[in-house]
Design a protein around this motif. Structure first.
Motif, mmCIF file in Angstrom:
data_model
loop_
_atom_site.group_PDB
_atom_site.id
_atom_site.type_symbol
_atom_site.label_atom_id
_atom_site.label_comp_id
_atom_site.label_asym_id
_atom_site.label_seq_id
_atom_site.Cartn_x
_atom_site.Cartn_y
_atom_site.Cartn_z
ATOM 1 N N UNK A 211 0.825 -1.206 0.000
ATOM 2 C CA UNK A 211 0.000 0.000 0.000
ATOM 3 C C UNK A 211 0.855 1.250 0.000
ATOM 4 N N UNK A 212 0.395 2.271 -0.710
ATOM 5 C CA UNK A 212 0.931 3.597 -0.554
ATOM 6 C C UNK A 212 0.336 4.272 0.665
ATOM 7 N N UNK A 213 0.777 5.487 0.928
ATOM 8 C CA UNK A 213 0.337 6.198 2.122
ATOM 9 C C UNK A 213 -1.072 6.763 2.018
ATOM 10 N N UNK A 214 -1.528 7.058 0.836
ATOM 11 C CA UNK A 214 -2.898 7.495 0.634
ATOM 12 C C UNK A 214 -3.163 8.958 0.928
ATOM 13 N N UNK A 215 -2.801 9.857 0.016
ATOM 14 C CA UNK A 215 -3.117 11.264 0.246
ATOM 15 C C UNK A 215 -4.595 11.574 0.016
ATOM 16 N N UNK A 216 -5.076 12.607 0.699
ATOM 17 C CA UNK A 216 -6.405 13.141 0.439
ATOM 18 C C UNK A 216 -6.347 14.054 -0.781
ATOM 19 N N UNK A 217 -7.270 13.877 -1.697
ATOM 20 C CA UNK A 217 -7.434 14.782 -2.827
ATOM 21 C C UNK A 217 -8.768 15.497 -2.666
ATOM 22 N N UNK A 218 -8.732 16.823 -2.707
ATOM 23 C CA UNK A 218 -9.920 17.639 -2.522
ATOM 24 C C UNK A 218 -10.376 18.206 -3.861
ATOM 25 N N UNK A 219 -11.656 18.042 -4.162
ATOM 26 C CA UNK A 219 -12.260 18.609 -5.365
ATOM 27 C C UNK A 219 -13.128 19.777 -4.932
ATOM 28 N N UNK A 220 -12.855 20.958 -5.473
ATOM 29 C CA UNK A 220 -13.503 22.196 -5.030
ATOM 30 C C UNK A 220 -14.489 22.724 -6.061
ATOM 31 N N UNK A 221 -15.304 23.682 -5.600
ATOM 32 C CA UNK A 221 -16.313 24.436 -6.347
ATOM 33 C C UNK A 221 -17.459 23.580 -6.854
#
Length: 120
Positions: free
Chosen positions: A110-120
């Protein structure tokens, strides 16, 4: 030792394409011992499998996402990537890349798993 590392922008605008790269070391993408996956998880929710790519470049996708997803690879640098088109705020989750020793019941790496935020 097999190591996976996600990379890509942490912020994406709605309607744009969410793109991530998984860098793999310690295991080759082109040998049949493994297959490679993207998995995501919203806070407090269970894991959601996004899709996979195999040693022969064969891909499979979650039916709930297949119309928006492409997984591909660059074997020269041992990377595989995720593209999620038409992103929306509902896609604001943690994205993991993962590897499986073929035909096992679980992911082995497994990778560390970043959060990706989708805006607007």
């Amino acid at each position: 030792q097999v190591r996976l590392q996600e990379s890509g922008p942490g912020l994406v605008k709605s309607s744009q394409t969410l793109s991530l790269i998984c860098s793999v070391s310690g295991a080759s993408l082109v040998v049949p011992d493994y297959d490679w996956h993207w998995v995501r998880q919203a806070p407090g929710k269970s894991l959601e499998w996004v899709g996979s790519i195999a040693f022969d470049d064969d891909t499979h996708y979650n039916p709930s996402l297949h119309s928006r997803v492409t997984i591909s690879r660059k074997t020269r640098v041992n990377h595989f990537s995720l593209e999620l088109r038409s992103a929306s705020p509902e896609d604001t989750v943690v994205y993991f890349c993962a590897g499986r020793i073929r035909y096992g019941a679980r992911m082995d790496y497994w990778g560390k798993g970043p959060l990706v935020t989708v805006t607007s």
